[in-house]
Design an enzyme around this catalytic site. Structure first.
Site, PDB file in Angstrom:
ATOM      1  N   ASP A   8      49.631   8.779  61.755  1.00  0.00           N
ATOM      2  CA  ASP A   8      50.662   8.501  60.751  1.00  0.00           C
ATOM      3  C   ASP A   8      50.524   7.057  60.289  1.00  0.00           C
ATOM      4  OD1 ASP A   8      51.857   6.906  62.677  1.00  0.00           O
ATOM      5  OD2 ASP A   8      53.720   8.057  62.803  1.00  0.00           O
ATOM      6  N   CYS A  65      49.880   7.962  66.694  1.00  0.00           N
ATOM      7  CA  CYS A  65      51.063   7.549  65.934  1.00  0.00           C
ATOM      8  C   CYS A  65      51.570   6.257  66.592  1.00  0.00           C
ATOM      9  CB  CYS A  65      52.120   8.660  65.863  1.00  0.00           C
ATOM     10  SG  CYS A  65      52.872   9.144  67.430  1.00  0.00           S
ATOM     11  N   THR A  67      53.772   5.759  69.102  1.00  0.00           N
ATOM     12  CA  THR A  67      53.777   5.903  70.558  1.00  0.00           C
ATOM     13  C   THR A  67      52.799   6.950  71.067  1.00  0.00           C
ATOM     14  OG1 THR A  67      55.483   7.585  70.408  1.00  0.00           O
ATOM     15  CG2 THR A  67      56.227   5.289  70.700  1.00  0.00           C
ATOM     16  N   HIS A  98      41.032  18.422  84.793  1.00  0.00           N
ATOM     17  CA  HIS A  98      41.953  19.357  85.437  1.00  0.00           C
ATOM     18  C   HIS A  98      42.707  20.244  84.453  1.00  0.00           C
ATOM     19  CE1 HIS A  98      42.389  16.815  89.406  1.00  0.00           C
ATOM     20  NE2 HIS A  98      41.136  17.001  89.038  1.00  0.00           N
ATOM     21  N   HIS A 133      41.407  24.752  89.014  1.00  0.00           N
ATOM     22  CA  HIS A 133      42.290  24.403  87.891  1.00  0.00           C
ATOM     23  C   HIS A 133      42.407  25.536  86.875  1.00  0.00           C
ATOM     24  CE1 HIS A 133      42.106  20.431  89.550  1.00  0.00           C
ATOM     25  NE2 HIS A 133      40.787  20.406  89.418  1.00  0.00           N
TER      26      HIS A 133
END
Ligand code: RB5
Length: 150
Positions: A8, A65, A67, A98, A133
């Site tokens: 963004d 973005c 965060t 994993h 996994h």
């Protein structure tokens, strides 16, 4: 590897830096925007990149973005996406090994360019280990498909 990238307005400069650097590592970058610093809505770019990954047009995706939080939440709404938001390389590596993540997200307001490169490098160099996994990743898919696992 063909890697879709999206961002963004908060992450335009970071996207450009990372794109150039990842291209220099020998990968092909496919840019889904945004390519302006004008305020925009991160779910749009999350959806574009996520759809490129699930369709097979790109092998992996990178989303950035402010965060990394909103854009990763949005990407995870697309069926087949396992997006992780990371601020350090250890979790990035383990998320591939994993959890078989297919999108890496991070925050341009959280990490600097050098740390972002370390995160991306750890993630790109890691390989899914499957084995013990695989059952858990399959259970994640079951939840996504509305199945009952408990
Ligand atoms: C934009 O201001 C900001 O909310 C966005 O970049 C992101 O951090 C959202 O999770």
């Amino acid at each position: 590897m063909k890697i879709a990238i999206g961002n963004d307005h908060a992450a335009l400069e970071m996207k450009l830096e990372i794109s150039t650097w990842v291209t220099g590592l020998g990968h092909e970058i496919v840019n889904f925007g945004a390519d302006s610093k004008d305020s925009c809505d991160y779910p749009i770019y999350a959806e574009k990149v996520a759809k490129a990954v699930v369709s097979g047009d790109a092998e992996l995706g990178i989303l950035i973005c402010g965060t990394g939080v909103g854009i990763s939440i949005a990407a995870n709404k697309v069926k087949g996406i396992r997006a992780v938001v990371c601020s350090e390389p250890y979790s990035a590596q383990l998320s591939r090994e994993h959890n078989n993540t297919n999108i890496l997200a991070f925050g341009a307001r959280v990490v600097g360019v050098d740390l972002a490169k370390m995160i991306v490098k750890s993630w790109l160099n890691a390989e899914y280990e499957a084995g013990r996994h695989a059952r858990r990743v399959e259970q994640i898919s079951q939840i996504e498909n509305g199945g009952v696992i408990c």
